[in-house]
Every structure is written in structure tokens, then in C-alpha cells.
Write a protein that holds these residues in place. Structure first.
Motif, mmCIF file in Angstrom:
data_model
loop_
_atom_site.group_PDB
_atom_site.id
_atom_site.type_symbol
_atom_site.label_atom_id
_atom_site.label_comp_id
_atom_site.label_asym_id
_atom_site.label_seq_id
_atom_site.Cartn_x
_atom_site.Cartn_y
_atom_site.Cartn_z
ATOM 1 N N LEU A 123 -7.072 -9.198 6.727
ATOM 2 C CA LEU A 123 -7.957 -9.333 7.878
ATOM 3 C C LEU A 123 -7.258 -9.936 9.087
ATOM 4 C CD1 LEU A 123 -11.237 -10.478 6.120
ATOM 5 C CD2 LEU A 123 -10.931 -8.392 7.469
ATOM 6 N N GLY A 124 -6.277 -10.778 8.867
ATOM 7 C CA GLY A 124 -5.555 -11.394 9.971
ATOM 8 C C GLY A 124 -4.811 -10.389 10.825
ATOM 9 N N ASP A 125 -4.495 -9.229 10.242
ATOM 10 C CA ASP A 125 -3.759 -8.203 10.989
ATOM 11 C C ASP A 125 -4.612 -7.584 12.098
ATOM 12 O OD1 ASP A 125 -1.533 -8.599 9.453
ATOM 13 O OD2 ASP A 125 -1.853 -6.852 8.159
ATOM 14 N N TYR A 126 -5.921 -7.776 12.037
ATOM 15 C CA TYR A 126 -6.813 -7.190 13.043
ATOM 16 C C TYR A 126 -7.110 -8.158 14.195
ATOM 17 C CZ TYR A 126 -7.662 -3.690 9.421
ATOM 18 O OH TYR A 126 -7.498 -2.712 8.465
ATOM 19 N N ASN A 127 -6.719 -9.414 14.045
ATOM 20 C CA ASN A 127 -7.024 -10.414 15.068
ATOM 21 C C ASN A 127 -6.359 -10.068 16.394
ATOM 22 O OD1 ASN A 127 -8.473 -11.814 13.158
ATOM 23 N ND2 ASN A 127 -6.885 -13.355 12.785
ATOM 24 N N MET A 128 -7.127 -10.111 17.471
ATOM 25 C CA MET A 128 -6.603 -9.772 18.787
ATOM 26 C C MET A 128 -6.016 -11.003 19.467
ATOM 27 S SD MET A 128 -9.340 -7.005 20.293
ATOM 28 C CE MET A 128 -8.249 -6.606 21.674
ATOM 29 N N PRO A 129 -4.753 -10.932 19.902
ATOM 30 C CA PRO A 129 -4.170 -12.043 20.664
ATOM 31 C C PRO A 129 -4.951 -12.293 21.940
ATOM 32 C CG PRO A 129 -2.461 -10.510 19.932
ATOM 33 C CD PRO A 129 -3.781 -9.847 19.670
ATOM 34 N N SER A 130 -4.713 -13.423 22.555
ATOM 35 C CA SER A 130 -5.469 -13.795 23.751
ATOM 36 C C SER A 130 -5.127 -12.894 24.940
ATOM 37 C CB SER A 130 -5.191 -15.252 24.123
ATOM 38 O OG SER A 130 -3.859 -15.381 24.616
ATOM 39 N N VAL B 24 14.944 3.917 23.726
ATOM 40 C CA VAL B 24 14.989 2.951 24.823
ATOM 41 C C VAL B 24 15.648 1.652 24.363
ATOM 42 C CG1 VAL B 24 13.591 1.522 26.373
ATOM 43 C CG2 VAL B 24 13.005 3.937 26.019
ATOM 44 N N LYS B 25 15.286 1.159 23.189
ATOM 45 C CA LYS B 25 15.890 -0.067 22.664
ATOM 46 C C LYS B 25 17.403 0.078 22.530
ATOM 47 C CE LYS B 25 13.987 -1.660 18.939
ATOM 48 N NZ LYS B 25 13.309 -1.597 17.611
ATOM 49 N N ARG B 26 17.815 1.219 22.005
ATOM 50 C CA ARG B 26 19.250 1.457 21.785
ATOM 51 C C ARG B 26 19.998 1.554 23.112
ATOM 52 N NH1 ARG B 26 18.705 5.731 19.180
ATOM 53 N NH2 ARG B 26 19.186 7.256 20.820
ATOM 54 N N GLU B 27 19.438 2.309 24.055
ATOM 55 C CA GLU B 27 20.116 2.516 25.327
ATOM 56 C C GLU B 27 20.179 1.240 26.172
ATOM 57 O OE1 GLU B 27 21.680 5.416 26.452
ATOM 58 O OE2 GLU B 27 21.399 5.918 24.330
ATOM 59 N N LEU B 28 19.152 0.418 26.099
ATOM 60 C CA LEU B 28 19.119 -0.820 26.878
ATOM 61 C C LEU B 28 19.682 -2.007 26.113
ATOM 62 C CD1 LEU B 28 15.578 -0.618 28.580
ATOM 63 C CD2 LEU B 28 17.800 0.100 29.502
ATOM 64 N N ASN B 29 19.912 -1.805 24.814
ATOM 65 C CA ASN B 29 20.410 -2.874 23.942
ATOM 66 C C ASN B 29 19.477 -4.093 24.003
ATOM 67 O OD1 ASN B 29 22.181 -4.086 22.091
ATOM 68 N ND2 ASN B 29 23.400 -5.030 23.727
ATOM 69 N N GLU B 30 18.200 -3.816 23.820
ATOM 70 C CA GLU B 30 17.186 -4.852 23.878
ATOM 71 C C GLU B 30 16.324 -4.841 22.619
ATOM 72 O OE1 GLU B 30 16.826 -7.135 26.072
ATOM 73 O OE2 GLU B 30 17.961 -6.429 27.825
ATOM 74 N N VAL B 31 15.717 -5.988 22.312
ATOM 75 C CA VAL B 31 14.806 -6.077 21.180
ATOM 76 C C VAL B 31 13.403 -5.669 21.628
ATOM 77 C CG1 VAL B 31 16.127 -7.879 20.060
ATOM 78 C CG2 VAL B 31 14.300 -8.508 21.656
ATOM 79 N N GLN B 32 12.542 -5.419 20.660
ATOM 80 C CA GLN B 32 11.171 -4.999 20.937
ATOM 81 C C GLN B 32 10.202 -6.136 20.613
ATOM 82 O OE1 GLN B 32 9.956 -1.774 18.413
ATOM 83 N NE2 GLN B 32 7.824 -1.804 19.088
ATOM 84 N N TYR B 33 9.162 -6.270 21.405
ATOM 85 C CA TYR B 33 8.058 -7.170 21.076
ATOM 86 C C TYR B 33 6.756 -6.535 21.540
ATOM 87 C CZ TYR B 33 7.894 -8.731 25.992
ATOM 88 O OH TYR B 33 7.782 -8.797 27.355
ATOM 89 N N TYR B 34 5.631 -7.045 21.029
ATOM 90 C CA TYR B 34 4.349 -6.480 21.398
ATOM 91 C C TYR B 34 3.277 -7.561 21.420
ATOM 92 C CZ TYR B 34 3.591 -6.492 16.323
ATOM 93 O OH TYR B 34 3.471 -6.869 14.998
ATOM 94 N N ASN B 35 2.184 -7.296 22.136
ATOM 95 C CA ASN B 35 1.048 -8.210 22.224
ATOM 96 C C ASN B 35 -0.222 -7.455 21.883
ATOM 97 O OD1 ASN B 35 2.074 -10.836 23.350
ATOM 98 N ND2 ASN B 35 2.909 -9.437 24.865
ATOM 99 N N GLN B 36 -0.443 -7.235 20.624
ATOM 100 C CA GLN B 36 -1.638 -6.542 20.152
ATOM 101 C C GLN B 36 -1.785 -6.791 18.660
ATOM 102 O OE1 GLN B 36 0.684 -2.563 20.843
ATOM 103 N NE2 GLN B 36 -1.166 -2.024 19.716
ATOM 104 N N PRO B 37 -2.947 -6.485 18.087
ATOM 105 C CA PRO B 37 -3.121 -6.681 16.646
ATOM 106 C C PRO B 37 -2.128 -5.828 15.852
ATOM 107 C CG PRO B 37 -5.233 -6.300 17.725
ATOM 108 C CD PRO B 37 -4.180 -5.988 18.737
ATOM 109 N N LYS B 38 -1.789 -6.292 14.674
ATOM 110 C CA LYS B 38 -0.891 -5.524 13.813
ATOM 111 C C LYS B 38 -1.573 -4.279 13.263
ATOM 112 C CE LYS B 38 1.786 -9.569 12.319
ATOM 113 N NZ LYS B 38 2.191 -10.407 11.155
ATOM 114 N N ALA B 39 -2.890 -4.321 13.152
ATOM 115 C CA ALA B 39 -3.652 -3.188 12.633
ATOM 116 C C ALA B 39 -4.802 -2.868 13.575
ATOM 117 C CB ALA B 39 -4.189 -3.498 11.235
ATOM 118 N N SER B 40 -5.133 -1.585 13.680
ATOM 119 C CA SER B 40 -6.168 -1.139 14.600
ATOM 120 C C SER B 40 -7.533 -1.066 13.924
ATOM 121 C CB SER B 40 -5.808 0.241 15.149
ATOM 122 O OG SER B 40 -6.888 0.814 15.836
ATOM 123 N N LEU B 41 -8.566 -1.451 14.661
ATOM 124 C CA LEU B 41 -9.933 -1.350 14.153
ATOM 125 C C LEU B 41 -10.403 0.097 14.059
ATOM 126 C CD1 LEU B 41 -11.695 -4.336 15.954
ATOM 127 C CD2 LEU B 41 -11.409 -4.041 13.489
#
Length: 377
Positions: free
Chosen positions: A269-276, A244-261
Motif C-alpha cells: 500500500l505504501g507504493d501508492y502514497n502520493m508525495p507532497s 537520455v540518461k546515457r547521453e547526458l551521463n546523468e542519474v534518474q529521479y522521480y516525484n510520484q507514487p511507485k504504483a499507479s491507482l
């Protein structure tokens, strides 16, 4: 009416928090006084605690666990922002970690009605005590019992014979039952001997503007591109994202912790922090395209009129995806494996929201009628 809401424990899952908030909003708008019951898991004994410590220690030695063995002590920090949202925007009971405490709470508060739902409240492996979510602690009470968009999560039957017998008897004491998936209607009839109505998730009862108000006038960095909200990582899902990124020529972003509980894959430990919650919602609002394996990620893509692809997680419950997609004519957007040709073909088709919006409006009205009718004395 003073209404208690029985749902899954809140804090670790964005979708769970938002469906609880949405149901409270709908009830408040109708003039009711909702309180979400904070039913926590039962307190575990010393033997369980020792066994868990031993298992985690072994996982650590084998290199299969990077998170601290006692990660629970860090949860107040990890869940700080989601818990702040809950504290500011939802009316909650005190934490209740046993059937006895639950019973005492209801005897003290004298609710007029109780609503079970939404989310997978009727999935035994997810609920802290499945009998509680059929209101076993209210035996002898004349309180009105309602299920709104309660979910089994899956199409196959996961209850034991004993659970089926107990819960079937309790289900027959409900005044009105609705479920979130079409398959749930069949399961209620076949295993509980009760009729159920198919309704939408509470998040879909509110207009987009209700969610925009949560982040309006807040300083949240705006992003552009492909928004991903993926709970369970897998190579085939990464292939979909990269295509999808390649076909749309768009960058990726996300809103979630870097690591899953649930995976404990990071020692930071900071990788588990949940964004607002605000950031999480605005992530969908800003997106040009969304890729998610979350049911509520799919819901918010629809609410914000975003073209999307949903990646199916059978273990988390696939029926809820198929049920919603079928009713809105979006089945072609569900993927259970990587298919490059199908992804490219989907990207070439216009996402025509007016048709979807019209269908959603009809489902919303049907669901509102069910809830309003169930609450009439």
C-alpha cells in the motif's frame, strides 16, 4: 465577485490540483472570492458495488490485480499529502455527489459567476456528469456563465448525439467560452454552434516565482539529474529515458507514487502514497532535464526553463500537447514512439528559453485579457 469554479475532482492528480490552485490565485489577485466546487462522482447503487467487487475479486484470482479489493478505504492515507495541500491552499465547497446537491449549493451560496475549467472538464468519459459541466443545474438562473481553458482533451468528437444536443443548448447560455486547445475552438463551432477563444492553462498564468514560494524555506532534499514524471509506463518510453540518461551521463529521479491507482500493480500500500505537492514542484526546479508523458509535467518543465521531452499518451488526450507546443515552437520535443536518432539530435540542440519566454508572455497576456473581460459586468 464571488465566483464558483467547476473542475474535475481533485486529489489524485498533481496537474489537476495545480491548475485549480493557479486559477484561484489569479482570481484572488484580481480581487475576487473564488470557491472550487467539489463535484464528486454520483453515489453508486448496490448492484454496481457488488459487480465491482466481483470483477476485482476475479482480477485478483487471475493475478492481474495486486492491490486490495477495497483500496478505497486506504485513500485517506494514500492521498494524505495532496489532500493536505488542498485543505491548506484552496477554498473548496463541501463534497457534492449529485445534481440535486449541486443545485441546492448554488441556490444557497448565491455566486455572482461560475467558471468551468480548466482541465478536461468537457470530456464526457472524465467528468462525473457532463451536463453539470455545462451548468444544466442553473436553468432559470441569471448567474454569469464562463468557460476558462475548458478542454475536450482529444480532437475527435466523443459525445453521443443526445449529449451533443443537450450540451450545445447549454453552451449557448454561456457569456464567454475559452478552451485550452486549438482543436477545441473547432469542436465548439462545429458541434455546439458557439465561438470559443484559445487560451492557456491556468498554471501558465502565474510566474515561476509563485510556484517557488510553495516550497521555499522547506526542507526538501535537492536532487540532480533527469527528472521523470511518467503516468503510463511503456517499453518505448523506457528506451527514451535510458537514451537520455546515457547521453547526458546523468542519474534518474522521480516525484510520484511507485504504483499507479489506475493499474493496481503493487500489493504494498505504501507504493501508492502520493508525495507532497512541494516535492513534486521542486522535482522540476532541480532537474537538468525532464522526461514526462503528462501535460502539466510539460507545463512545469516550461515554467522552470528546463529542457524536456514529452511522451504522448493518445488515450489521455494528445491535442493539448500539440496545441501548446505549436504555439511555443516546441513541437520537436514531442515523441509518440522511440526514435534514437531524433532523441540524440534533440539533445545536441540548445534549449533557448528567451524565445519561448517571449511567446509565453504574449499568450499569457491574451488569456488574462479574456478572463478579465469575461468577468466585467
Amino acid at each position: 465577485m464571488k465566483i464558483a469554479i467547476m473542475t474535475q475532482p481533485l486529489g489524485k492528480n498533481y496537474g489537476g490540483i495545480m491548475q485549480a490552485w493557479a486559477l484561484q490565485q489569479v482570481l484572488k489577485n484580481a480581487g475576487h472570492e473564488p470557491v472550487t466546487i467539489d463535484r464528486q462522482a454520483d453515489v453508486k447503487g448496490p448492484a454496481y458495488t457488488a459487480a465491482r467487487f466481483g470483477y476485482r475479486a476475479l482480477q485478483k484470482v487471475l493475478g492481474k490485480r495486486k492491490a486490495p479489493i477495497n483500496i478505497e478505504r486506504y485513500l485517506p492515507t494514500i492521498l494524505q499529502q495532496t489532500n493536505e495541500f488542498i485543505g491548506q491552499h484552496l477554498k473548496m465547497s463541501e463534497p457534492l455527489n449529485s445534481t440535486a446537491k449541486l443545485k441546492a449549493h448554488f441556490e444557497r451560496e448565491q455566486y455572482d459567476a461560475v467558471i468551468v475549467g480548466s482541465d478536461q472538464t468537457w470530456r464526457p468519459c472524465y467528468s462525473p456528469n457532463i451536463d453539470n459541466f455545462f451548468l444544466d443545474f442553473l436553468q432559470g438562473s441569471d448567474i454569469k456563465r464562463i468557460a476558462y481553458a475548458s478542454s475536450f482533451g482529444v480532437e475527435e468528437w466523443e459525445y453521443t448525439k443526445e449529449q451533443t444536443q443537450r450540451c450545445a443548448a447549454l453552451a449557448k447560455q454561456f457569456y464567454a467560452i475559452s478552451v485550452r486547445e486549438n482543436s477545441g475552438v473547432d469542436l465548439c463551432r462545429d458541434y455546439f454552434g458557439v465561438e470559443a477563444t484559445h487560451v492557456v492553462d491556468p498554471t501558465l498564468l502565474l510566474e515561476r516565482s509563485s510556484y517557488e514560494a510553495l516550497y521555499k524555506n522547506k526542507e526538501i532534499h535537492e536532487r540532480q539529474g533527469v527528472c521523470t514524471y511518467i503516468l503510463d509506463q511503456a517499453n518505448w518510453k523506457n528506451q527514451v529515458v535510458e537514451t537520455v540518461k546515457r547521453e547526458l551521463n546523468e542519474v534518474q529521479y522521480y516525484n510520484q507514487p511507485k504504483a499507479s491507482l489506475s493499474e493496481f500493480s503493487s500489493s504494498n500500500l505504501g507504493d501508492y502514497n502520493m508525495p507532497s505537492i512541494d516535492e513534486w514542484i521542486k522535482g522540476f526546479a532541480d532537474a537538468k532535464f525532464v522526461i514526462t508523458d503528462s501535460f502539466h509535467g510539460t507545463v512545469f518543465s516550461i515554467l522552470f526553463n528546463k529542457p524536456f521531452i514529452s511522451l504522448i499518451n493518445p488515450s489521455r488526450g494528445a491535442s493539448r500537447f500539440y496545441s501548446l507546443a505549436d504555439r511555443l515552437g516546441l513541437s520537436e520535443r514531442l515523441f509518440s514512439k522511440f526514435d534514437e536518432f531524433a532523441v540524440k539530435e534533440l539533445l545536441s540542440v540548445e534549449f533557448h528559453y528567451p524565445d519561448i519566454s517571449h511567446k509565453l508572455m504574449g499568450l499569457r497576456r491574451e488569456s488574462e485579457r479574456f478572463l478579465a473581460g469575461a468577468l466585467i459586468y
